[in-house]
Design an enzyme around this catalytic site. Structure first.
Site, PDB file in Angstrom:
ATOM      1  CG  HIS A   1      -7.483 -34.059   4.149  1.00 42.65           C
ATOM      2  ND1 HIS A   1      -8.027 -33.890   2.901  1.00 42.65           N
ATOM      3  CD2 HIS A   1      -8.209 -35.031   4.751  1.00 42.65           C
ATOM      4  CE1 HIS A   1      -9.062 -34.721   2.766  1.00 42.65           C
ATOM      5  NE2 HIS A   1      -9.177 -35.430   3.864  1.00 42.65           N
TER       6      HIS A   1
ATOM      7  CG  ASP B   1      -1.731 -35.570  -0.366  1.00 45.60           C
ATOM      8  OD1 ASP B   1      -2.668 -34.813  -0.021  1.00 45.60           O
ATOM      9  OD2 ASP B   1      -1.899 -36.547  -1.139  1.00 45.60           O
TER      10      ASP B   1
ATOM     11  CG  ASP C   1      -4.265 -41.797  -2.115  1.00 44.02           C
ATOM     12  OD1 ASP C   1      -3.696 -41.595  -1.033  1.00 44.02           O
ATOM     13  OD2 ASP C   1      -5.450 -41.512  -2.342  1.00 44.02           O
TER      14      ASP C   1
HETATM   15  C1  GLA Z   1      -7.158 -38.941  -0.678  1.00 40.46           C
HETATM   16  C2  GLA Z   1      -6.252 -38.289  -1.734  1.00 40.46           C
HETATM   17  C3  GLA Z   1      -4.843 -38.071  -1.201  1.00 40.46           C
HETATM   18  C4  GLA Z   1      -4.856 -37.379   0.166  1.00 40.46           C
HETATM   19  C5  GLA Z   1      -5.850 -38.046   1.106  1.00 40.46           C
HETATM   20  C6  GLA Z   1      -6.018 -37.285   2.388  1.00 40.46           C
HETATM   21  O1  GLA Z   1      -6.763 -40.243  -0.403  1.00 40.46           O
HETATM   22  O2  GLA Z   1      -6.195 -39.062  -2.898  1.00 40.46           O
HETATM   23  O3  GLA Z   1      -4.084 -37.338  -2.135  1.00 40.46           O
HETATM   24  O4  GLA Z   1      -5.121 -36.014   0.024  1.00 40.46           O
HETATM   25  O5  GLA Z   1      -7.137 -38.181   0.518  1.00 40.46           O
HETATM   26  O6  GLA Z   1      -4.838 -37.313   3.127  1.00 40.46           O
END
Ligand code: GLA
Length: 373
Positions: free
Chosen positions: A22, A24, A159
């Site tokens: 959390h 990014d 991701d």
């Molecule tokens: C999900 C989102 C990412 C990131 C994570 C938490 O996977 O797609 O962009 O924010 O949660 O780190």
């Protein structure tokens, strides 16, 4: 399935986030790695203006009209593919009619980025089918748009970037503000990273995720005038006491998680370079505690799964990975104790929750791979 009937096989990876959760979308650095769990698209042009979709694991077949892609948002199956094709088309690329067979080994809703793997592999397959060379970073950014603007999850870039640009055996230290990416060999020596799934469907995960993101944006608006920062990741830890005075308690908890998690990313990279696994494990534990107590994204099952993992003598650290509200944990476990660890965690977790944890065997793999069939 007859592979030879297709022209190409295009795969994109799921991912594990080692640390940097959390942060990014707050402009921080993250440390994900692409996994051998992946979505594979078998594709061939079909000479029409339609994408015909099938899956190896479903009976459904779905046809997407290339002129009406924006109409497929609420499809139960095929919405990610439609969104991916739509935003690739809107980015000015040629999208041609094709047949696609989708084969996903990333568990759905397990926090290992099945949606990113589907989006990234679908876009790369569309490019390949149209005879276009593609830039993996552009594919990742387009896939992120599809997730945000089509699937409605206001996600960061981690991701899709990991899914597209991962490298076998390497973690990626990705600066989400600049997209600068340094590859770091995953040297865990005598230890292994083990993935366990809580096996609990994450309900409301998308709306809670969006709520967290909105909270960090509200906190930034309040801090900006006094601190001059452009993103929360730029707040120095020494400024936390000042931030506490400027924010309501809930927003301060969120900010404290972000600032301290960014610090932990730096420390994990140092520990990995030094081969210091006990320190790395401790940082995983502290990340989980922060997600549980300050960011409130873990949930009972993930808390129990990581707690029983830590009880085992071969385990030096365990945390929830990914967006949260259920999903997978990543634990650092001494290789000679892995078998006993897996058996112990399954037994203890089932006793505490009545649920069966699922262990996912995966290697750290490349992001996109294209094979001519
Ligand atoms: C999900 C989102 C990412 C990131 C994570 C938490 O996977 O797609 O962009 O924010 O949660 O780190």
């Amino acid at each position: 399935m007859k592979e030879e009937k297709f022209a190409w096989k295009v795969k994109a990876a799921g991912r594990v986030n080692i640390i940097g959760e959390h942060v990014d979308y707050c402009g921080g650095k993250v440390l994900p790695a692409a996994l051998s769990l992946c979505n594979t698209v078998y594709v061939r042009p079909n000479g029409t203006d339609k994408i015909h979709l099938r899956w190896t694991t479903l009976r459904e077949e779905v046809t997407l009209d290339l002129h009406r892609l924006e109409e497929y948002r609420s499809l139960r199956y095929g919405n990610y593919q439609a969104g991916s094709a739509l935003f690739w088309q809107r980015a000015g690329h040629q999208v041609i009619g094709c047949d696609m067979l989708q084969d996903c080994t990333v568990p759905f809703g397990g926090g290992l980025s099945s949606s990113a793997a589907i989006e990234v592999s679908t876009i790369a397959a569309l490019a390949v089918a149209a005879g276009e060379a593609f830039d993996p970073v552009e594919v990742a950014l387009t896939a992120q748009r599809a997730e945000r603007e089509f699937a409605g999850v206001n996600c960061g870039v981690m991701d899709q970037y990991a899914s597209a640009c991962g490298r076998a055996g390497q973690a990626m230290l990705l600066d989400c503000k600049t997209l600068d990416c340094k590859y770091i060999p995953v040297n865990t020596g005598e230890y292994r990273l083990i993935l366990f799934d809580c096996n609990k469907p994450h309900i409301l995960a998308a709306s809670k995720y969006n709520e967290r993101r909105a909270e960090t944006e509200a906190a930034l608006e309040r801090l900006r005038p006094a601190t001059g920062i452009d993103c929360l990741a730029d707040l120095p830890p020494a400024d936390l006491p000042r931030a506490e005075k400027l924010l309501p308690p809930l927003l301060f908890r969120r900010v404290r998680h972000v600032v301290e998690e960014c610090e932990r990313v730096r420390l994990v990279c140092d520990a990995m370079r030094a081969g210091d696994m006990p320190t790395l494990g401790d940082l995983l534990n502290r990340s989980h505690a922060s997600l549980r107590d300050l960011y409130e994204t873990t949930g009972r099952e993930a808390d129990i799964l990581t707690a029983v993992a830590r009880e085992h003598p071969a385990c030096v650290g365990s945390r929830l990975t990914g967006g949260g509200f259920g999903g997978c944990t990543v634990s650092l476990v001494r290789s000679d104790g892995v078998e006993d660890f897996e058996e112990y965690v399954c037994r203890r977790y089932e006793k505490e929750t009545g649920l069966k944890a699922v262990c996912h065997a995966a290697d750290i793999a490349d992001g996109i791979a294209v094979t001519r069939l």
